[in-house]
Write an enzyme that holds these catalytic residues in place. Sequence first.
Site, short mmCIF file in Angstrom:
data_model
loop_
_atom_site.label_atom_id
_atom_site.label_comp_id
_atom_site.label_asym_id
_atom_site.label_seq_id
_atom_site.Cartn_x
_atom_site.Cartn_y
_atom_site.Cartn_z
N GLY A 30 31.52 48.02 51.52
CA GLY A 30 32.42 46.96 52.01
C GLY A 30 33.70 46.83 51.22
CG ASP A 31 37.85 44.25 51.70
OD1 ASP A 31 38.63 45.18 51.90
OD2 ASP A 31 38.18 43.13 51.26
CE LYS A 166 35.44 32.26 48.15
NZ LYS A 166 36.37 33.31 48.58
CG HIS A 196 38.05 36.22 41.68
ND1 HIS A 196 37.91 35.71 42.94
CD2 HIS A 196 39.38 36.47 41.54
CE1 HIS A 196 39.08 35.68 43.53
NE2 HIS A 196 40.00 36.12 42.71
CD GLU A 234 45.71 34.43 48.74
OE1 GLU A 234 45.28 35.53 48.36
OE2 GLU A 234 45.10 33.68 49.50
CG HIS A 258 39.07 30.62 44.24
ND1 HIS A 258 37.96 31.15 43.63
CD2 HIS A 258 39.39 31.49 45.24
CE1 HIS A 258 37.63 32.29 44.24
NE2 HIS A 258 38.47 32.51 45.22
CE LYS A 358 43.70 34.36 52.92
NZ LYS A 358 43.69 34.53 51.46
C1 BG6 Z 1 39.25 35.18 47.43
C2 BG6 Z 1 39.53 34.72 48.84
O1 BG6 Z 1 38.14 34.51 46.90
O2 BG6 Z 1 40.39 34.91 46.62
C3 BG6 Z 1 40.74 35.42 49.39
O3 BG6 Z 1 38.40 35.01 49.65
C4 BG6 Z 1 41.92 35.25 48.47
O4 BG6 Z 1 41.06 34.95 50.69
C5 BG6 Z 1 41.55 35.62 47.05
O5 BG6 Z 1 42.95 36.10 48.93
C6 BG6 Z 1 42.66 35.25 46.09
O6 BG6 Z 1 42.34 35.75 44.83
P1 BG6 Z 1 43.46 36.14 43.79
O7 BG6 Z 1 42.72 36.55 42.56
O8 BG6 Z 1 44.24 37.26 44.42
O9 BG6 Z 1 44.31 34.92 43.62
#
Ligand code: BG6
Length: 505
Positions: A30-31, A166, A196, A234, A258, A358
């Site tokens: 997967g991704d 998550k 993360h 983002e 997050h 986004k």
């Molecule tokens: C992920 C989300 O947990 O975090 C994504 O599912 C999002 O949609 C990403 O793009 C953002 O993470 P980062 O580390 O790029 O800010």
Amino acid sequence: MMQNQGAAGPSCVLEGPLDPCSIIIFGGTGDLATRKLIPALFKLYANQALPEDFLIAGCGRTRLDDTKYKKKAEEALAGLHKGDSGKISDFLALIHYHSVDFDEPASFDSLADWLSDLEEKKGLSGNRLLYFALPPALYARAARLTGSSRLCRPKKDGWIRLVVEKPFGRDLDSARELDEVLHQFFKEDQIFRIDHYLAKETVQNILIFRFANSIFEPLWNRRYVDYIDITAAESIGIGNRGSYYEEAGVLRDMFQNHMMQLLALIAMEPPASFETSMVRREKIKVFQALRHIPLERIKDFLKLGQYGPGLIDGSPVPGYRQESGVKPDSRVPTYASMELYLDNWRWQGVPFYVTSGKRMPQKMTRISIQFKEVPHSMFRNVLGEHIMANRLVIDIAPEEKISLTFQAKVPGPRICLYSVTMDFAYEGPGKAMLLDAYEKVLIDCMQGDQMLFWHQEGVERCWAFLTPILQRIEDPSSPCSLEIYKAGTWGPGFSRHGKASSQHS
Ligand code: BG6
């Protein structure tokens, strides 16, 4: 710019040797596995930060042999080897693949037997890190299938740990149900609920900044802070994750996890010591203090948006409804901005503006602490009433820095003020040690350190706050307003007090 004084010593890089282990990635094709996990494991390997003996087993429904999986992994590492392709081929030799069928429990026992053989050949003792890089709807089934198979029978003194990505559930009830299933097979100290964001250097630095310095903490409260902005913007869209995102939307994808963790780190009280249980406990208290949003006035506290077609970096991009896997009349929000309050002594009355979206003009994850204006302007006669208040900005991405803005005198015969900014950026020796968030979480799991992972009580407290909001906005009989914003713009924003918009200035 500041000078970095006192270089980090070697003990700042690694905390001792890791146990030999097998890393089993469910959803191996997967991704997440190919974009994040395999590259993170490779970087750790290249920096000699993985255990001396280990193997990686990708698992999934796709039928592949080892060679084809290695090829996939190699593609995922394109651009990472920087001229040292030998390291890549050594790393690929440690990667294997086995398919599993989620409708066939026996396939998990065959996986276990295959893995035991491999481990025996490589002299591994049977420590296993199971990583669910799966669609969230499969977590409970995967937990039952792995938990009741021979995969989860550790050898003497060996450990089995489970990493769950998550979103953990899709509301309060489902999060509780999932937790119950996990606990039928795993103990709490085996479960790593990953976020993360917590492993990002700058996010970890929030606690150090707040509690290893004495000068900020006295100001960190309702007396001095006017409001706090927490933004994760983002420029990317939802990519090929349409079917997941249709189920999640921005509130489940970013807020429940997050954004809540960033809020907790900024707002929590100092724990008595830097220990997992104490740090997690203080965060849970923040979630307990979240004031419920009055649903009858939800639009005063929550703005929702969805990106339409527009331009990113000058190139046209489709709107959310045109993305693959998305319904043409979808009302799923890709943007939310929320005004939150914490009902506790420290933060009573201070608004927290929490925003994520986004297809904004740029990637920007930032926390701004806006201090109050000076109580009395002794410069009124020369400057007029208004003097810009101080602002402390913690940049998490793409820049990683902390800046403090204050007023200074413009040199010259007249009294004129201007805002100046003092920056701390991760530079010099520290920069080389920066671990990507996934590298850090993988290391922590191997060490059994749960500090940077969610505790179930925190998960439930956040769902308890968000579930009524989600029910309200997903109620088809009384739709909430959803503004379509052009891709490449900042979204609907909050004009309340005119404050949140200052974030992008
Ligand atoms: C992920 C989300 O947990 O975090 C994504 O599912 C999002 O949609 C990403 O793009 C953002 O993470 P980062 O580390 O790029 O800010």
